[in-house]
Write a protein that holds these residues in place. Structure first.
Motif, PDB file in Angstrom:
ATOM      1  N   ILE A  42       0.847  -1.191   0.000  1.00 52.56           N
ATOM      2  CA  ILE A  42       0.000   0.000   0.000  1.00 52.56           C
ATOM      3  C   ILE A  42       0.885   1.245   0.000  1.00 52.56           C
ATOM      4  O   ILE A  42       1.790   1.382   0.814  1.00 52.56           O
ATOM      5  N   LEU A  43       0.611   2.150  -0.912  1.00 54.92           N
ATOM      6  CA  LEU A  43       1.407   3.366  -1.031  1.00 54.92           C
ATOM      7  C   LEU A  43       1.122   4.293   0.158  1.00 54.92           C
ATOM      8  O   LEU A  43      -0.037   4.530   0.508  1.00 54.92           O
ATOM      9  N   PRO A  44       2.155   4.832   0.808  1.00 54.85           N
ATOM     10  CA  PRO A  44       1.938   5.770   1.915  1.00 54.85           C
ATOM     11  C   PRO A  44       1.111   6.973   1.470  1.00 54.85           C
ATOM     12  O   PRO A  44       1.195   7.416   0.320  1.00 54.85           O
ATOM     13  N   LEU A  45       0.329   7.508   2.379  1.00 55.17           N
ATOM     14  CA  LEU A  45      -0.574   8.609   2.046  1.00 55.17           C
ATOM     15  C   LEU A  45       0.155   9.800   1.448  1.00 55.17           C
ATOM     16  O   LEU A  45      -0.321  10.428   0.495  1.00 55.17           O
ATOM     17  N   GLU A  46       1.339  10.126   2.004  1.00 49.21           N
ATOM     18  CA  GLU A  46       2.055  11.323   1.545  1.00 49.21           C
ATOM     19  C   GLU A  46       2.615  11.173   0.131  1.00 49.21           C
ATOM     20  O   GLU A  46       3.023  12.162  -0.484  1.00 49.21           O
ATOM     21  N   GLN A  47       2.632   9.948  -0.397  1.00 45.68           N
ATOM     22  CA  GLN A  47       3.155   9.726  -1.745  1.00 45.68           C
ATOM     23  C   GLN A  47       2.061   9.693  -2.808  1.00 45.68           C
ATOM     24  O   GLN A  47       2.339   9.513  -3.987  1.00 45.68           O
ATOM     25  N   ARG A  48       0.831   9.872  -2.405  1.00 44.59           N
ATOM     26  CA  ARG A  48      -0.281   9.794  -3.361  1.00 44.59           C
ATOM     27  C   ARG A  48      -0.524  11.165  -3.988  1.00 44.59           C
ATOM     28  O   ARG A  48      -0.714  12.158  -3.280  1.00 44.59           O
ATOM     29  N   GLN A  49      -0.525  11.202  -5.296  1.00 37.61           N
ATOM     30  CA  GLN A  49      -0.596  12.467  -6.016  1.00 37.61           C
ATOM     31  C   GLN A  49      -2.025  12.893  -6.352  1.00 37.61           C
ATOM     32  O   GLN A  49      -2.261  14.054  -6.664  1.00 37.61           O
ATOM     33  N   THR A  50      -2.961  11.945  -6.316  1.00 37.29           N
ATOM     34  CA  THR A  50      -4.347  12.248  -6.655  1.00 37.29           C
ATOM     35  C   THR A  50      -5.187  12.303  -5.386  1.00 37.29           C
ATOM     36  O   THR A  50      -5.100  11.408  -4.540  1.00 37.29           O
ATOM     37  N   LEU A  51      -5.994  13.341  -5.260  1.00 38.80           N
ATOM     38  CA  LEU A  51      -6.849  13.465  -4.082  1.00 38.80           C
ATOM     39  C   LEU A  51      -8.080  12.567  -4.199  1.00 38.80           C
ATOM     40  O   LEU A  51      -8.413  11.843  -3.256  1.00 38.80           O
ATOM     41  N   LEU A  52      -8.760  12.609  -5.341  1.00 37.35           N
ATOM     42  CA  LEU A  52     -10.012  11.862  -5.519  1.00 37.35           C
ATOM     43  C   LEU A  52     -10.046  11.247  -6.902  1.00 37.35           C
ATOM     44  O   LEU A  52      -9.743  11.911  -7.897  1.00 37.35           O
ATOM     45  N   PHE A  53     -10.435   9.957  -6.961  1.00 36.57           N
ATOM     46  CA  PHE A  53     -10.481   9.249  -8.245  1.00 36.57           C
ATOM     47  C   PHE A  53     -11.854   8.613  -8.450  1.00 36.57           C
ATOM     48  O   PHE A  53     -12.459   8.078  -7.519  1.00 36.57           O
ATOM     49  N   PHE A  54     -12.320   8.665  -9.696  1.00 33.33           N
ATOM     50  CA  PHE A  54     -13.496   7.890 -10.122  1.00 33.33           C
ATOM     51  C   PHE A  54     -13.434   7.743 -11.635  1.00 33.33           C
ATOM     52  O   PHE A  54     -13.160   8.692 -12.361  1.00 33.33           O
ATOM     53  N   ARG A  55     -13.706   6.546 -12.097  1.00 35.55           N
ATOM     54  CA  ARG A  55     -13.761   6.292 -13.536  1.00 35.55           C
ATOM     55  C   ARG A  55     -14.719   5.137 -13.789  1.00 35.55           C
ATOM     56  O   ARG A  55     -14.542   4.039 -13.257  1.00 35.55           O
ATOM     57  N   ALA A  56     -15.787   5.384 -14.564  1.00 35.37           N
ATOM     58  CA  ALA A  56     -16.750   4.331 -14.901  1.00 35.37           C
ATOM     59  C   ALA A  56     -17.665   4.849 -15.993  1.00 35.37           C
ATOM     60  O   ALA A  56     -17.666   6.043 -16.317  1.00 35.37           O
ATOM     61  N   THR A  57     -18.456   3.955 -16.566  1.00 34.94           N
ATOM     62  CA  THR A  57     -19.430   4.370 -17.575  1.00 34.94           C
ATOM     63  C   THR A  57     -20.564   5.136 -16.913  1.00 34.94           C
ATOM     64  O   THR A  57     -20.940   4.863 -15.782  1.00 34.94           O
ATOM     65  N   CYS A  58     -21.115   6.093 -17.638  1.00 37.81           N
ATOM     66  CA  CYS A  58     -22.212   6.908 -17.124  1.00 37.81           C
ATOM     67  C   CYS A  58     -23.459   6.790 -17.991  1.00 37.81           C
ATOM     68  O   CYS A  58     -24.427   7.532 -17.802  1.00 37.81           O
ATOM     69  N   LEU A  59     -23.445   5.866 -18.936  1.00 37.62           N
ATOM     70  CA  LEU A  59     -24.614   5.595 -19.764  1.00 37.62           C
ATOM     71  C   LEU A  59     -25.065   4.166 -19.510  1.00 37.62           C
ATOM     72  O   LEU A  59     -24.237   3.266 -19.390  1.00 37.62           O
TER      73      LEU A  59
END
Length: 483
Positions: A246-263
């Motif tokens: 698990i990547l340490p919190l301080e090394q994570r570059q993205t705050l919030l992620f979401f990716r999926a179909t919306c149709l």
């Protein structure tokens, strides 16, 4: 004086006798099932006498490498050699459970003497799903080949002496797909599930699968909501992603992620203009949050909305480097992404109403400790009716896609943050203290392997261990109902 040599011999024998069973239990036993036996009732046993074909999940369908769902062998969308191993199919949970029972010390070969009957209807169920994905949904007046085989197998099961003895009170069904909609057999299927099988244990991927039954409150006494089988970046080693550091919190570059179909998947529903609340919600959330900062990676994958498809490997890489990952419903309440968010070690953010399914909330996964919850009061963009926080006693939705039963599966009212609009979400996420995040991440790591599926009992426990434990304890006294 005691004979010391004899005493050492006795101690050594005792240690040896204990060591083997303890080691064996770790691999082959579930403590909750001690003293209980489980018989696997494969509907294929009735094939020859009831006009059903034989069925083999490894040979009779192929699994789409992009989404883990089944298609018929003659589907032209991808080559046979490109198919996923069956163990990684999204709906393959019943197969994993069957394999684990067969390899355990709890399996029985005597249906009449077993304590619990696990109905293995999975192969015919998956053939039905493969036909739906390949040919499209059957309209109400159309014949359904695989659906007919399922119904024939169920009726043959009802004629067994074992069913007659208990009226199904000691039977277990595992339905890994949220909805059965297939031609002329749909009505018969739901009559069996909701009426004839109301005293059985129901393993499902979301509550709505059984909440459509008028007998829901009877069914809910032995209802278990479980995850979909998650994907993997390594087909040869399905647990590889659960073993990733698990990547340490301080090394994570993205705050919030979401990716999926919306149709919604309209191709499955000819002449149907159904609008999916979950997909509309995904679109509105992505539109509102996608431009809120350079470290926010929230987007629909649909080309119509300017998105693009990401491979599973790419999605996992992005979630591993994100601090928070959104959990949103889709066509129905359940989503495979929930398992993969925990697998990646990303802190889940449940946003509602309506809410995505929380599998195993009653079976060992601590969502309150591992996740964040936000309740949006201004939800009119995607939900027309007032959201209720309960399942009505006297009224049932007509379909699992009805969003007013997509309520939290865990008690979160006291920990959910109330926000008026989506604009407020990012301010909250950006100001959470590090000590709170550290505890959340610690809980995610503790829970993540419970989303994994293996065709055998594991230590530490996987989803299969938890399911087996619930099977052996849910309906404590497997007694026939009073009729």
């Amino acid at each position: 004086m005691p004979d010391m040599k004899a005493l050492w011999v006795i101690c050594a024998a005792l240690v040896t006798s204990l060591a083997v069973p303890i080691w064996s239990r770790a691999l082959n036993d579930v403590d909750a099932c001690t003293g209980k036996s489980i018989y696997i009732l494969d509907l294929a046993m009735f094939a020859a006498d009831h006009g059903m074909p034989t069925c083999d999940v490894m040979k009779d369908m192929k699994i789409d490498p992009k989404n883990g769902i089944p298609y018929e062998l003659d589907h032209i969308g991808f080559r046979k050699e490109d198919t996923l191993p069956y163990a990684l199919a999204q709906h393959s949970g019943p197969w994993h459970l069957k394999e684990a029972i067969q390899a355990s010390n709890h399996v029985s070969t005597d249906m009449d003497k077993a304590d619990i009957i696990y109905v293995y209807d999975h192969c015919y169920y998956m053939l039905w799903l493969a036909q739906v994905h390949t040919r499209g949904r059957k309209l109400p007046n159309e014949d359904s080949p695989a659906g007919n085989w399922l119904i024939a197998g169920y009726h043959a099961m009802l004629n067994t002496s074992r069913w007659q003895r208990s009226k199904g009170a000691d039977f277990v069904f595992y339905d890994p797909h949220p909805g059965f909609t297939d031609g002329t057999v749909e009505k018969d299927y739901y009559m069996l599930i909701c009426d004839t099988f109301q005293h059985t244990m129901h393993i499902v991927v979301e509550r709505g699968q059984r909440n459509i039954c008028q007998a829901y409150w009877e069914i809910s006494k032995k209802l278990l909501i479980v995850p979909y089988v998650p994907g993997s970046t390594d087909n040869a080693r399905p647990l590889a992603d659960f073993e990733q550091p698990i990547l340490p919190l301080e090394q994570r570059q993205t705050l919030l992620f979401f990716r999926a179909t919306c149709l919604p998947f309209m191709y499955m529903y000819p002449n149907n203009t159904r609008i999916s609340t979950g997909k509309v919600m995904r679109h509105d959330v992505s539109l509102a949050l996608g431009k809120t900062g350079p470290n926010v990676d929230v987007m629909c994958t649909d080309k119509r909305f300017g998105g693009r498809f990401l491979t599973f490997v790419q999605v996992m890489e992005r979630m591993r480097s994100a601090l928070f990952c959104l959990v949103l419903p889709g066509d129905s309440a359940s989503a495979r992404r929930t398992s993969e968010i925990f697998m990646a070690g990303c802190i889940p953010v449940f946003l509602g109403p309506p809410y995505g399914s929380m599998p195993l909330a009653d079976g060992g996964i601590d969502y309150r400790a591992s996740s964040l919850f936000f309740n949006v009061t201004d939800y009119r963009g995607w939900l027309d009716d007032d959201m209720v926080w309960q399942i009505p006693l006297n009224e049932r939705p007509t379909h699992v896609c009805n969003p007013w039963v997509w309520i939290p599966d865990a008690p979160i009212e006291d920990v959910a943050v109330q926000i008026k609009s989506l604009d407020e979400l990012m301010d909250h996420l950006r100001t959470i203290p590090k000590e709170v995040l550290d505890k959340k991440l610690e809980a995610v790591v503790a829970e993540r392997e419970k989303f994994s599926f293996q065709p055998y009992i594991t230590a530490p426990p996987s989803a299969v261990n938890i399911i087996l434990s619930k099977i052996c304890t849910s309906g404590q006294a497997w007694t026939a109902p009073v009729v």
